[in-house]
Motif scaffolding. Structure first.
Motif, PDB file in Angstrom:
ATOM      1  N   THR A 165       0.816  -1.218   0.000  1.00  0.00           N
ATOM      2  CA  THR A 165       0.000   0.000   0.000  1.00  0.00           C
ATOM      3  C   THR A 165       0.847   1.264   0.000  1.00  0.00           C
ATOM      4  O   THR A 165       0.309   2.360  -0.181  1.00  0.00           O
ATOM      5  CB  THR A 165      -0.921   0.009   1.230  1.00  0.00           C
ATOM      6  OG1 THR A 165      -0.132  -0.113   2.421  1.00  0.00           O
ATOM      7  CG2 THR A 165      -1.918  -1.127   1.169  1.00  0.00           C
ATOM      8  N   LEU A 168       5.407   3.797  -4.212  1.00  0.00           N
ATOM      9  CA  LEU A 168       5.591   5.196  -4.599  1.00  0.00           C
ATOM     10  C   LEU A 168       6.014   5.297  -6.052  1.00  0.00           C
ATOM     11  O   LEU A 168       6.638   4.377  -6.599  1.00  0.00           O
ATOM     12  CB  LEU A 168       6.652   5.856  -3.701  1.00  0.00           C
ATOM     13  CG  LEU A 168       6.391   5.833  -2.189  1.00  0.00           C
ATOM     14  CD1 LEU A 168       7.598   6.355  -1.446  1.00  0.00           C
ATOM     15  CD2 LEU A 168       5.144   6.639  -1.841  1.00  0.00           C
ATOM     16  N   SER A 169       5.721   6.418  -6.634  1.00  0.00           N
ATOM     17  CA  SER A 169       6.158   6.690  -7.992  1.00  0.00           C
ATOM     18  C   SER A 169       7.574   7.252  -7.977  1.00  0.00           C
ATOM     19  O   SER A 169       8.125   7.593  -6.922  1.00  0.00           O
ATOM     20  CB  SER A 169       5.212   7.684  -8.672  1.00  0.00           C
ATOM     21  OG  SER A 169       5.287   8.953  -8.011  1.00  0.00           O
ATOM     22  N   ASP A 172       7.559  10.702  -6.549  1.00  0.00           N
ATOM     23  CA  ASP A 172       7.426  10.695  -5.087  1.00  0.00           C
ATOM     24  C   ASP A 172       8.762  10.364  -4.422  1.00  0.00           C
ATOM     25  O   ASP A 172       9.124  10.967  -3.395  1.00  0.00           O
ATOM     26  CB  ASP A 172       6.367   9.682  -4.660  1.00  0.00           C
ATOM     27  CG  ASP A 172       4.968  10.066  -5.113  1.00  0.00           C
ATOM     28  OD1 ASP A 172       4.727  11.283  -5.290  1.00  0.00           O
ATOM     29  OD2 ASP A 172       4.134   9.163  -5.283  1.00  0.00           O
ATOM     30  N   HIS A 206      -4.974   6.105   1.590  1.00  0.00           N
ATOM     31  CA  HIS A 206      -5.502   6.873   0.469  1.00  0.00           C
ATOM     32  C   HIS A 206      -4.396   7.520  -0.364  1.00  0.00           C
ATOM     33  O   HIS A 206      -4.506   7.567  -1.595  1.00  0.00           O
ATOM     34  CB  HIS A 206      -6.468   7.947   0.981  1.00  0.00           C
ATOM     35  CG  HIS A 206      -7.663   7.380   1.667  1.00  0.00           C
ATOM     36  ND1 HIS A 206      -8.707   6.769   0.997  1.00  0.00           N
ATOM     37  CD2 HIS A 206      -7.985   7.303   2.997  1.00  0.00           C
ATOM     38  CE1 HIS A 206      -9.628   6.363   1.861  1.00  0.00           C
ATOM     39  NE2 HIS A 206      -9.210   6.672   3.087  1.00  0.00           N
ATOM     40  N   HIS A 207      -3.320   8.003   0.303  1.00  0.00           N
ATOM     41  CA  HIS A 207      -2.247   8.674  -0.434  1.00  0.00           C
ATOM     42  C   HIS A 207      -0.926   8.269   0.208  1.00  0.00           C
ATOM     43  O   HIS A 207      -0.563   8.759   1.291  1.00  0.00           O
ATOM     44  CB  HIS A 207      -2.424  10.193  -0.380  1.00  0.00           C
ATOM     45  CG  HIS A 207      -1.640  10.927  -1.430  1.00  0.00           C
ATOM     46  ND1 HIS A 207      -0.289  11.137  -1.324  1.00  0.00           N
ATOM     47  CD2 HIS A 207      -2.016  11.463  -2.618  1.00  0.00           C
ATOM     48  CE1 HIS A 207       0.136  11.808  -2.376  1.00  0.00           C
ATOM     49  NE2 HIS A 207      -0.895  12.018  -3.192  1.00  0.00           N
ATOM     50  N   ALA A 208      -0.208   7.363  -0.455  1.00  0.00           N
ATOM     51  CA  ALA A 208       1.008   6.792   0.133  1.00  0.00           C
ATOM     52  C   ALA A 208       2.088   7.843   0.350  1.00  0.00           C
ATOM     53  O   ALA A 208       2.745   7.883   1.404  1.00  0.00           O
ATOM     54  CB  ALA A 208       1.537   5.668  -0.755  1.00  0.00           C
ATOM     55  N   ALA A 209       2.284   8.743  -0.616  1.00  0.00           N
ATOM     56  CA  ALA A 209       3.359   9.735  -0.489  1.00  0.00           C
ATOM     57  C   ALA A 209       3.109  10.673   0.683  1.00  0.00           C
ATOM     58  O   ALA A 209       4.028  11.017   1.429  1.00  0.00           O
ATOM     59  CB  ALA A 209       3.486  10.524  -1.790  1.00  0.00           C
ATOM     60  N   SER A 210       1.859  11.107   0.881  1.00  0.00           N
ATOM     61  CA  SER A 210       1.552  12.002   2.001  1.00  0.00           C
ATOM     62  C   SER A 210       1.759  11.301   3.340  1.00  0.00           C
ATOM     63  O   SER A 210       2.264  11.909   4.298  1.00  0.00           O
ATOM     64  CB  SER A 210       0.105  12.493   1.882  1.00  0.00           C
ATOM     65  OG  SER A 210      -0.083  13.225   0.687  1.00  0.00           O
TER      66      SER A 210
END
Length: 300
Positions: A165, A168-169, A172, A206-210
C-alpha cells in the motif's frame, strides 16, 4: 546341447575408485597474528589482479580469499600452493611493491595488558604509500563510490515490497529523498526506517506519499552522538630487514638501505653543521681568526 549347457564367465563387479579426501583447510596463525584485511575494500571482480604477472596474480587471489588470521607466511603458502618458498617470497615482495601488502605490528588492548602483535596487512585494491601512511595512523578516508541512485532513493523505491500500500512513484521518491537522507545522516538504519514507515498502517491508505512524508517528519530521530575517534597504535616495518620505520621512510615497504639508497642522516635546520664535521668546522674558524697584534686598532 553341449553349447547350451555352457555358463557365461563370471563378470567382475565394477568398483568405483575411492573418493579423494577433502582438502585440508588452510592453517591459521597463532591468535592475534596472521592476515589482516585492509578496510574499505572494493567488491571482488575478475580484474582485481590483472596488472600482475600470472604467478603473482594467482597467489594474490589465493591470499585474498583466506579469512583473517590465516597463516600467510612463506612456508605456509608454499605448502598450500604449487610454488617453492623462493618463488613465494619473491611474489610477496612484488605484492608489497604493488601496494597490496604491508608488514608491521599493532598494539592490541586486553583487560590486563597492551600487547604488540605482528600483522601482515593485505589489500585487494592496490594502495599507494600515502594511503598506507594514513592507515598506519588510523586515519584512512572511506573511498566515495558514486551510485546510480542514492541510498535514500533505493529505500523509497523498494518500499512497496515491504508494504504494497506504500508503493511510490519515481516523482514521489525524488520528492521524499531529502527527508530519508536526513534520517541516514542522524545514524538511522534501513531497518529502523522501514519499521517507522510500515508499522501500524491505516486501512485503507488513500495517499502513500503524504503518509510517508508525515511519518518521516513526525518520527525523525534525534541527532546521535558521534563516538570519539580511537587512537590506533600501529607501526610498519621493512619487509627485508624487519627494521621498524615511519611510513615515509618505507617506500614500497622497504627502508632506504634495502632499497639501495643512503638514508638522510642530517639533523637541524638547513646549513647546520652535522656531528661528524664539527671539528673540521672549528679548525676552519680558528684558521680564519686574526692574531690580536695584527688586528687594526679601533678608536672609541
Amino acid at each position: 546341447m553341449a553349447d547350451a549347457q555352457l555358463s557365461a564367465a563370471p563378470c567382475t563387479p565394477h568398483v568405483s575408485p575411492p573418493a579423494a579426501p577433502p582438502a585440508a583447510p588452510h592453517p591459521m596463525a597463532n591468535p592475534g597474528y596472521g592476515k589482516r584485511s585492509a578496510p574499505y575494500e572494493r567488491p571482488r571482480s575478475e580484474r582485481d589482479f590483472a596488472h600482475l604477472v600470472p604467478r603473482d596474480a594467482a597467489i594474490a587471489a589465493f591470499i585474498d580469499r583466506l579469512p583473517d588470521g590465516s597463516d600467510i607466511s612463506v612456508k605456509a603458502l608454499a605448502k598450500a600452493l604449487p610454488y617453492g618458498q623462493c618463488a613465494v617470497r619473491t611474489t610477496l615482495n612484488r605484492l608489497q611493491e604493488a601496494g597490496h601488502l604491508r608488514r608491521g605490528s599493532e598494539c592490541v588492548a586486553t583487560e590486563q595488558v597492551l600487547l604488540w602483535v605482528t600483522r601482515t596487512f593485505f589489500s585487494r585494491t592496490a594502495r599507494d604509500d600515502a594511503w598506507w601512511a594514513a592507515f598506519a595512523q588510523g586515519d584512512v578516508p572511506r573511498e566515495q563510490q558514486r551510485p546510480t541512485r542514492s541510498r535514500a532513493f533505493i529505500l523509497l523505491a523498494s518500499l512497496g515490497r515491504a508494504a504494497p500500500t506504500l508503493t511510490l512513484s519515481s516523482a514521489d521518491c525524488v520528492s521524499l529523498e531529502p527527508q530519508v537522507s536526513e534520517w541516514f545522516e542522524r545514524g538511522a538504519t534501513e531497518a529502523e526506517l522501514l519499521h517507522a514507515l510500515t508499522a501500524g498502517l491505516p486501512t485503507p491508505v488513500h495517499h502513500a506519499a503524504s503518509l510517508v512524508r508525515r511519518r518521516l517528519r513526525d518520527k525523525l530521530p534525534p541527532e546521535r552522538v558521534v563516538p570519539v575517534h580511537r587512537t590506533v597504535l600501529r607501526t610498519l616495518e621493512c619487509s627485508e630487514c624487519r627494521a621498524p620505520g615511519t611510513p615515509e621512510a618505507l617506500l614500497g615497504g622497504r627502508c632506504a638501505p634495502c632499497r639501495g639508497t643512503e638514508p638522510d642522516t642530517r639533523f637541524g635546520p638547513p646549513g647546520a653543521v652535522q656531528a661528524g664535521h664539527v671539528r673540521d668546522r672549528m679548525s676552519q674558524v680558528r684558521a680564519a681568526l686574526v692574531p690580536r697584534p695584527e688586528r687594526p686598532s679601533v678608536r672609541r
